[in-house]
Scaffold this motif. Structure first.
Motif, short mmCIF file in Angstrom:
data_model
loop_
_atom_site.label_atom_id
_atom_site.label_comp_id
_atom_site.label_asym_id
_atom_site.label_seq_id
_atom_site.Cartn_x
_atom_site.Cartn_y
_atom_site.Cartn_z
N SER A 63 3.11 7.11 3.06
CA SER A 63 3.89 6.06 2.39
C SER A 63 5.20 5.80 3.11
N VAL A 64 5.91 6.88 3.44
CA VAL A 64 7.20 6.72 4.11
C VAL A 64 7.02 6.08 5.48
N LEU A 65 6.03 6.55 6.24
CA LEU A 65 5.79 5.98 7.57
C LEU A 65 5.46 4.49 7.49
N GLY B 6 0.43 6.61 9.96
CA GLY B 6 0.51 6.59 8.51
C GLY B 6 -0.69 5.90 7.89
N ALA B 7 -1.10 4.78 8.47
CA ALA B 7 -2.27 4.05 7.97
C ALA B 7 -3.53 4.89 8.11
N VAL C 6 0.83 -1.21 0.00
CA VAL C 6 0.00 0.00 0.00
C VAL C 6 0.87 1.26 0.00
N ALA C 7 2.03 1.20 0.63
CA ALA C 7 2.94 2.36 0.59
C ALA C 7 3.37 2.62 -0.85
N HIS C 8 3.63 1.58 -1.59
CA HIS C 8 4.05 1.73 -2.99
C HIS C 8 2.97 2.44 -3.83
N ALA D 50 2.59 -2.56 12.85
CA ALA D 50 3.53 -2.75 11.74
C ALA D 50 4.20 -4.12 11.74
N GLY D 51 4.20 -4.80 12.87
CA GLY D 51 4.84 -6.10 12.94
C GLY D 51 6.27 -6.03 13.46
#
Length: 159
Positions: A90-92, A102-103, A42-44, A140-141
């Protein structure tokens, strides 16, 4: 008749046992890999979108003024806000740093796109939102800067 029923139950147990083992295999995939995949994918998407906007800013402003038609906000304000949210989010997400923030930012972008810009693309937006909700609700894991920061802060609290 007994030998046939025994063979039948043995082959069924073998077939069912094999099936059960096969459907359990994906559970061996570490959940952090799933989280990493969701974050990067999703960041991409949003990084590419922001780069397209930045590549031709006059066209971006024109799109916000004519095609996107966001209510309640001037296109000259909406364009930089959307681009900033896409880049920052995206960066976060990619780094796994403040990933829930970020999400949340990108969920806001997806919501605006879905409601006001391209409501007919709901399936694509649902896919993005699902990945973002995974990160928002589960974090984020292990493979993230969030986890490293959490470990560092936990060590400081204990000492």
């Amino acid at each position: 008749m007994t030998a046939i029923s025994e063979r039948s139950s043995t082959s069924q147990a073998g077939l069912f046992g094999f099936y059960r083992r096969m459907i359990k295999l994906p559970e061996l995939i570490p959940f952090s890999l799933v989280q990493l995949g969701a974050r990067v994918a999703v960041a991409h998407v949003f990084w590419q979108s922001a780069q397209t906007k930045l590549a031709s800013w006059p066209v971006t402003l024109q799109l916000f003024a004519s095609e996107y038609n966001l209510p309640f906000i001037d296109p000259s304000i909406a364009a930089p806000l959307a681009t900033t949210a896409e880049i920052t989010g995206s960066v976060l997400l990619f780094l796994g740093l403040f990933s829930r923030l970020g999400a949340l930012m990108l969920l806001g972008v997806v919501s605006v796109i879905q409601i006001f810009v391209f409501p007919e693309n709901w399936a694509e937006h649902l896919l993005w939102a699902s990945l973002l909700l995974l990160v928002l609700t589960r974090g984020a894991g292990v493979i993230s800067l969030d986890r490293i920061a959490d470990s560092l802060f936990a060590a400081r609290r204990q000492s």
